[in-house]
Design an enzyme around this catalytic site. Sequence first.
Site, PDB file in Angstrom:
ATOM      1  N   PRO A 170       0.791  -1.239   0.000  1.00  0.00           N
ATOM      2  CG  PRO A 170       0.024  -0.945   2.186  1.00  0.00           C
ATOM      3  CD  PRO A 170       0.755  -1.912   1.286  1.00  0.00           C
ATOM      4  CB  CYS A 171       3.251   2.729  -2.378  1.00  0.00           C
ATOM      5  SG  CYS A 171       2.486   2.338  -3.942  1.00  0.00           S
ATOM      6  CG  HIS A 172      -2.906   3.480  -1.198  1.00  0.00           C
ATOM      7  ND1 HIS A 172      -2.637   2.129  -1.357  1.00  0.00           N
ATOM      8  CD2 HIS A 172      -3.837   3.566  -0.218  1.00  0.00           C
ATOM      9  CE1 HIS A 172      -3.390   1.432  -0.530  1.00  0.00           C
ATOM     10  NE2 HIS A 172      -4.131   2.291   0.181  1.00  0.00           N
TER      11      HIS A 172
END
Length: 175
Positions: free
Chosen positions: A144-146
Site C-alpha cells: 500500500p504505497c498509497h
Amino acid sequence: MHTASPRQPTAVIRFASGHCALGALLVAQSERGLCAILLGDEAAALADELQARFPRSERREDQAGLAALLAQVVAFVEAPQRGLDLPLDLRGTAFQQRVWQALREIPAGSTLSYAELAVRIGAPRAVRAVAGACAANALAVAIPCHRVLRSDGGLSGYRWGVARKRALLEREAQQ
C-alpha cells in the site's frame, strides 16, 4: 547442463484483467505468487506495462484460470479492511524489499510520510530512495504505497495517479 539463452523466457506469468471502482485492473501471477496488480485506464496499456516490467518472462493471458484471483483483488480494492492474504512474488532490491515490508505494516486508514517511513526502516536520510521504492512497486494495494504522504500531509505522485491515491485513502478512511 543446459542454460537458457538470453532470448529464452525465464518464467511464465499468467495474467487477467478486469475493472474495479478505480478503473482497469490487471493481476499477474508467477509460480511463486501474485507478482503484479496494476491500475489504469485501459487493459491494453496495463498489459504493455506488464510486458515492460517482466520482459524476459512468457506472459499468458488466462482470464478463466485467474477469474477467482481477479475477483479477490477487486473485492479487496472495494473493501480494503478485508485484507489480501495471498502469496506475493516481490521482485526488487534488498532496499525495496525493506520498504515494501514496512508499507505492508501500515494499517488501512493510516498514513505515514516518506520521512517517517525512512526512519521506520532505519534509513532516515534515504527519503528519496524510499519514494523511489514506492514508485517501483508493481503490486498496487497489496503493497500500500498509497498510504505514504508528503511531510506536509499532501498527496504526492502515485504511480497509478493521484486521483486513485485519493480514492483509495478515502475508501480506507470510511471503513
